[in-house]
Design a protein around this motif. Structure first.
Motif, PDB file in Angstrom:
ATOM      1  N   TYR A 167       0.836  -1.206   0.000  1.00  0.00           N
ATOM      2  CA  TYR A 167       0.000   0.000   0.000  1.00  0.00           C
ATOM      3  C   TYR A 167       0.873   1.260   0.000  1.00  0.00           C
ATOM      4  O   TYR A 167       0.608   2.212  -0.753  1.00  0.00           O
ATOM      5  N   SER A 170       2.557   1.680  -3.318  1.00  0.00           N
ATOM      6  CA  SER A 170       1.616   2.187  -4.333  1.00  0.00           C
ATOM      7  C   SER A 170       1.503   3.697  -4.284  1.00  0.00           C
ATOM      8  O   SER A 170       1.469   4.368  -5.325  1.00  0.00           O
ATOM      9  N   ARG A 174       2.522   6.158  -7.375  1.00  0.00           N
ATOM     10  CA  ARG A 174       1.575   7.130  -7.937  1.00  0.00           C
ATOM     11  C   ARG A 174       2.181   8.535  -7.947  1.00  0.00           C
ATOM     12  O   ARG A 174       2.040   9.268  -8.931  1.00  0.00           O
ATOM     13  N   LEU A 194      -0.745  -3.330  -6.729  1.00  0.00           N
ATOM     14  CA  LEU A 194      -2.199  -3.246  -6.626  1.00  0.00           C
ATOM     15  C   LEU A 194      -2.882  -4.592  -6.816  1.00  0.00           C
ATOM     16  O   LEU A 194      -3.862  -4.902  -6.133  1.00  0.00           O
ATOM     17  N   SER A 206      -9.139  -5.000  -3.750  1.00  0.00           N
ATOM     18  CA  SER A 206     -10.484  -4.615  -4.180  1.00  0.00           C
ATOM     19  C   SER A 206     -10.560  -4.561  -5.703  1.00  0.00           C
ATOM     20  O   SER A 206      -9.533  -4.529  -6.394  1.00  0.00           O
ATOM     21  N   ASP A 207     -11.782  -4.510  -6.227  1.00  0.00           N
ATOM     22  CA  ASP A 207     -11.960  -4.380  -7.670  1.00  0.00           C
ATOM     23  C   ASP A 207     -11.391  -3.059  -8.179  1.00  0.00           C
ATOM     24  O   ASP A 207     -10.871  -2.996  -9.294  1.00  0.00           O
ATOM     25  N   ASP A 208     -11.501  -2.027  -7.354  1.00  0.00           N
ATOM     26  CA  ASP A 208     -10.929  -0.730  -7.763  1.00  0.00           C
ATOM     27  C   ASP A 208      -9.414  -0.841  -7.937  1.00  0.00           C
ATOM     28  O   ASP A 208      -8.845  -0.266  -8.873  1.00  0.00           O
ATOM     29  N   MET A 209      -8.768  -1.572  -7.050  1.00  0.00           N
ATOM     30  CA  MET A 209      -7.316  -1.774  -7.174  1.00  0.00           C
ATOM     31  C   MET A 209      -6.992  -2.550  -8.438  1.00  0.00           C
ATOM     32  O   MET A 209      -6.032  -2.228  -9.150  1.00  0.00           O
ATOM     33  N   ARG A 211      -8.798  -2.673 -11.176  1.00  0.00           N
ATOM     34  CA  ARG A 211      -9.050  -1.819 -12.350  1.00  0.00           C
ATOM     35  C   ARG A 211      -7.905  -0.834 -12.567  1.00  0.00           C
ATOM     36  O   ARG A 211      -7.495  -0.581 -13.702  1.00  0.00           O
ATOM     37  N   GLU A 212      -7.392  -0.291 -11.480  1.00  0.00           N
ATOM     38  CA  GLU A 212      -6.254   0.630 -11.592  1.00  0.00           C
ATOM     39  C   GLU A 212      -5.020  -0.105 -12.109  1.00  0.00           C
ATOM     40  O   GLU A 212      -4.284   0.409 -12.962  1.00  0.00           O
ATOM     41  N   ILE A 241     -11.597  -9.244 -13.010  1.00  0.00           N
ATOM     42  CA  ILE A 241     -12.376  -8.112 -13.557  1.00  0.00           C
ATOM     43  C   ILE A 241     -12.507  -8.131 -15.081  1.00  0.00           C
ATOM     44  O   ILE A 241     -13.013  -7.180 -15.674  1.00  0.00           O
TER      45      ILE A 241
END
Length: 282
Positions: A167, A170, A174, A194, A206-209, A211-212, A241
């Motif tokens: 984390y 990441s 970024r 991620l 998570s799905d957001d991770m 997707r990123e 995903i």
């Protein structure tokens, strides 16, 4: 750390590029007459590189040294670069170079912290010490120094000088990509942190991770990054995903192998075709 030196550097460069070198030179001279150490350091650069004046390396170095005496940390950084041989201006002397780097750190210069962090992480000019390397890199990173930021990302990613933390890594990747948006190495390493495709971190994802991560793989693939293709194939292999599709997975992993990724070459041996010509993994 004050960024006045960097701001002044940007201003001087604008003047030089606009063909107003003389104006910049005289403004710096005026600042120096009022005791400004940053301007003195920059003026030294005019002589070292022969910008609008005859080249006089020794005079330029003398001006930088005087600026150091006036406690200009950026002058220390410039002298570190000079004596470490970055521009091959003078005979390389690593002892002198490191001493200026240490002096710059004493004066709170974050760029000096960043380069010293690199030295300790890589064992260059000093005895290798990952903990010090990470600590110094973090000081630099928190002040926005690019080498400090990427080193903090890698250290947290790989557990160098600190506890492994995907984390935290990441966040630093970024931040680095905000400064270097075309860096495909950082894109791929961020995607790995991620999505954890190699199952190194044991983190909740998570799905957001995901997707990123997929997005950064796609961006790195535009630059033909071999590992980006491998991880993109992993998404299809695992059905993360995206619909699980071994044919698609094989296509991207094969591309990674063609670009030289050894892991991809080995993983392709797990792929077989059924009687209908469709790929499966065993």
């Amino acid at each position: 750390m004050s960024h006045r030196y960097d701001d002044l550097t940007d201003y001087v460069l604008e003047k030089i590029h606009a063909g107003e070198c003389d104006i910049a030179f005289h403004e710096l001279e005026n600042n120096v007459s009022q005791g400004d150490a940053d301007s003195l350091a920059l003026l030294g650069g005019f002589y070292i590189y022969g910008i609008g004046v005859d080249t006089d390396i020794q005079q330029g170095i003398n001006m930088l040294e005087k600026s150091v005496q006036m406690e200009c940390g950026d002058a220390c950084y410039e002298l570190w670069k000079i004596y470490s041989g970055e521009d091959q201006i003078v005979r390389t002397d690593y002892d002198i170079a490191i001493n200026y780097l240490r002096k710059g750190m004493e004066l709170g210069n974050s760029k000096c912290y960043g380069d010293m962090g690199c030295c300790y992480l890589n064992g260059e000019y000093v005895v290798k010490n990952p903990k010090l390397g990470y600590d110094y890199s973090k000081i630099a990173a928190e002040d926005g120094v690019p080498c400090g930021i990427i080193n903090c990302a890698i250290c947290n990613d790989d557990g160098i000088g600190t506890v492994r933390n995907a984390y935290e890594a990441s966040q630093w990747y970024r931040k680095y990509l905000e400064m270097e948006p075309d860096n495909d190495f950082a894109m791929v390493r961020l995607a790995i942190c991620l999505a954890d495709p190699y199952e190194m971190f044991g983190i909740s994802i998570s799905d957001d991770m995901l997707r990123e991560a997929l997005f950064y793989c796609e961006q790195a693939m535009l630059k033909d990054n071999p590992e980006a293709y491998l991880i993109y194939g992993w998404f299809y292999e695992m059905g993360k995903i995206v619909p699980q599709n071994y044919d698609e997975a094989y296509k991207y992993i094969k591309k990674s192998a063609e670009l030289g990724n050894d892991f991809a070459k080995e993983h392709l041996k797990s792929y077989f075709k059924d009687i209908f010509g469709r790929y499966y993994v065993r």
